[in-house]
Enzyme design. Structure first.
Site: not given
Length: 535
Positions: A304, A315, A329
């Site tokens: 999460s 990224d 999640k």
């Protein structure tokens, strides 16, 4: 809150009450439709007044004792089971515990405990009321305010309301001393207990810092900033952030932490749902560690909010992610509070990493299978997931970073450097001992009172389980029904010895000492230090 979301919540609440009635008085007041047989329910009425009336009739006239609240809870859980695995209903005690845990403060006595052999065993004492009253790790609480809390029926749900309370109030505990084994009454004045989400923060080497974050709560970013400032004063140039075993928390706390590492105006994450428009979260120019080398540690329990941070760092090519594939999640919950203290955690959106990756694993299987998937990876250690075709290396969901690296979405965060489970040390015997709490039991029953270290260094350099002590531990395991073989017992010995050593460090010193012991032989830490040496 978006008006459509609130409207849908109201409808869901109505359905909950209707479902409860349907289970009890369906044959008399309604009829089952073809849709109901497939898991859907066609209500006979949506009138709240009629629902209240019928619940009242049931309570006053039904042949057996029945609680309307229980029926309502069953109905709500039945509805949520048709949504996603992370939408959940929290009874008042659970809702309060979750809120206090993430807010980082509560009013109580300042202890950590476990229920072991039907008894409340104190495993750690924080700076605060219990410490002032002389309570120590290893002591047992047998009664609270004269009420016996031992026996097979004892649980956290029964202990918490007794031990917590308003600041300044006094609670009477009957304490069985670790060293004396005698019982005595101890009065403890409750006070505000502040709990940091930073488990440890120290220097791994003269220039590499380490910060372990257990969850993302209201104070996480403030606590992190304080620790980073302190470590920078100790000449920290590079940083290892440990997000292993971090199951998440507040999304706002995760974006605030990511902001500490990223330059101004970088997209950290965005969220979007059927009733929630896209919301972008950007970094600001107030980051405390935007320049130094950075490593994030993750594993199958990293979930999460933790995955939000790892996804952004990966990224944007800000650091190296090391470990094992995260839980997967990518759903955002919002908490809706009810008047009785209970709450509904409802999934309202998905989150997407800066490149647009959704990290959420598929969840069309049974909830138990969904939650067990991550732990089952340990039973059959996965090979480096970058090299196999699975949900995180599906070329249909591939993305390119600014440096040209290929990343995948749809099944958690795949680390840049994979560290497999060390099956030469961690096996079924080790995991069974931990799951049953036997390492803790053995520690306090056989080791603590006969061992008196003067420093953490002494524990690290000198403590080892003797052959006789290890045989005693094996005997305890057999007594508790844990199956063993000579090979599994011998393979697990090194890992068990390290865990016991770390637990001793926590008892005699503090939580940070626990991680110092574990990290000294941690392969992910060793690989992190190796990578940080690279130009």
């Amino acid at each position: 809150m978006h008006s459509s979301t609130k409207s849908n919540l109201l409808v869901a609440s109505c359905y909950a009450g209707i479902l409860a009635l349907g289970m009890v008085v369906g044959p008399k007041f309604g009829r089952e439709s073809d849709a109901a047989k497939t898991g859907d329910f066609t209500p006979f009425s949506a009138s709240p007044e009629k629902i209240d009336q019928v619940l009242g009739i049931i309570e006053e006239n039904y042949v057996d004792p029945v609680k309307a609240d229980t029926l309502q809870n069953l109905a709500i859980n039945q509805i949520l089971s048709h949504l996603d695995p992370h939408s959940s209903y929290l009874p008042p005690v659970k809702a309060r515990e979750q809120s206090q845990d993430l807010e980082g403060k509560y009013y109580g006595i300042g202890v950590e405990y476990t229920v072991l052999n039907d008894t409340m065993l104190i495993t750690s004492v924080k700076t605060g009321p219990a410490e002032k009253a002389g309570i120590k790790a290893g002591d047992k609480i047998t009664a609270i305010e004269g009420k016996n809390i031992t026996g097979a029926q004892i649980s956290s749900e029964k202990i918490v309301p007794l031990i917590k309370g308003r600041a300044g109030t006094v609670v009477n505990l009957r304490v069985k001393g670790r060293e004396t084994n005698r019982e005595k009454d101890v009065l403890v004045k409750r006070d505000k207990i502040t709990v940091s989400s930073i488990d440890a923060a120290y220097m791994l080497t003269p220039t590499v810092g380490y910060v372990k974050i257990s969850k993302f709560g209201a104070r996480t970013d403030d606590d992190f900033a304080l620790e980073v400032n302190r470590l920078q004063q100790e000449n920290m140039k590079s940083l290892v952030v440990d997000l292993r075993h971090n199951g998440g928390g507040y999304l706002s706390a995760a974006t605030a932490l990511a902001d500490e590492f990223l330059p101004d105006k970088q997209l950290i994450v965005y969220t979007q749902g059927e009733h929630e428009p896209r919301t972008d979260y950007f970094a600001t120019k107030s980051g405390k560690f935007e320049q130094g080398k950075l490593v994030l540690l993750i594993d199958e329990t990293t979930a999460s909010a933790s995955e939000v941070v790892a996804g952004a760092i990966q990224d944007l090519d800000r650091g190296i992610v090391i470990g094992r594939r995260s839980f997967g999640k990518g759903l955002v919950q919002e908490q809706f509070n009810f008047g009785d203290g209970s709450a509904l955690n409802l999934t309202i959106a998905r989150y997407y990493t800066p490149l647009g990756r959704s990290i959420q694993r598929p969840y069309k299987m049974k909830p138990k299978d969904y939650f067990d998937e991550a732990s089952k990876r340990l039973e059959k250690p996965e090979v480096n997931p970058v090299r196999v075709k699975d949900s995180v290396s599906d070329k249909r969901n591939s993305y390119k970073t600014g440096l040209g690296r290929t990343l995948y979405g749809g099944g958690g965060i795949t680390p840049d450097i994979f560290i497999p489970v060390d099956t030469s040390a961690f096996n079924s015997f080790y995991y069974a001992l931990r799951a049953r709490g036997l390492l803790t039991e053995f520690l306090f029953s056989r080791l603590v009172n006969g061992y008196h270290p003067t420093s953490l260094k002494q524990i690290i350099n000198e403590f080892n389980l003797s052959d006789a002590q290890y045989r005693q531990l094996i005997a305890l395991a057999l007594k508790k029904g844990i199956k063993t073989t000579g090979r599994t017992v011998e393979i697990a010995r090194a890992a068990i010895n390290t865990e016991i050593k770390a637990l001793l460090a926590k008892v005699y010193f503090d939580q940070e000492s626990y991680f110092k012991v574990l990290n000294a032989s941690d392969k992910a830490i060793a690989r992190s230090l190796q990578e940080l040496k690279q130009p």
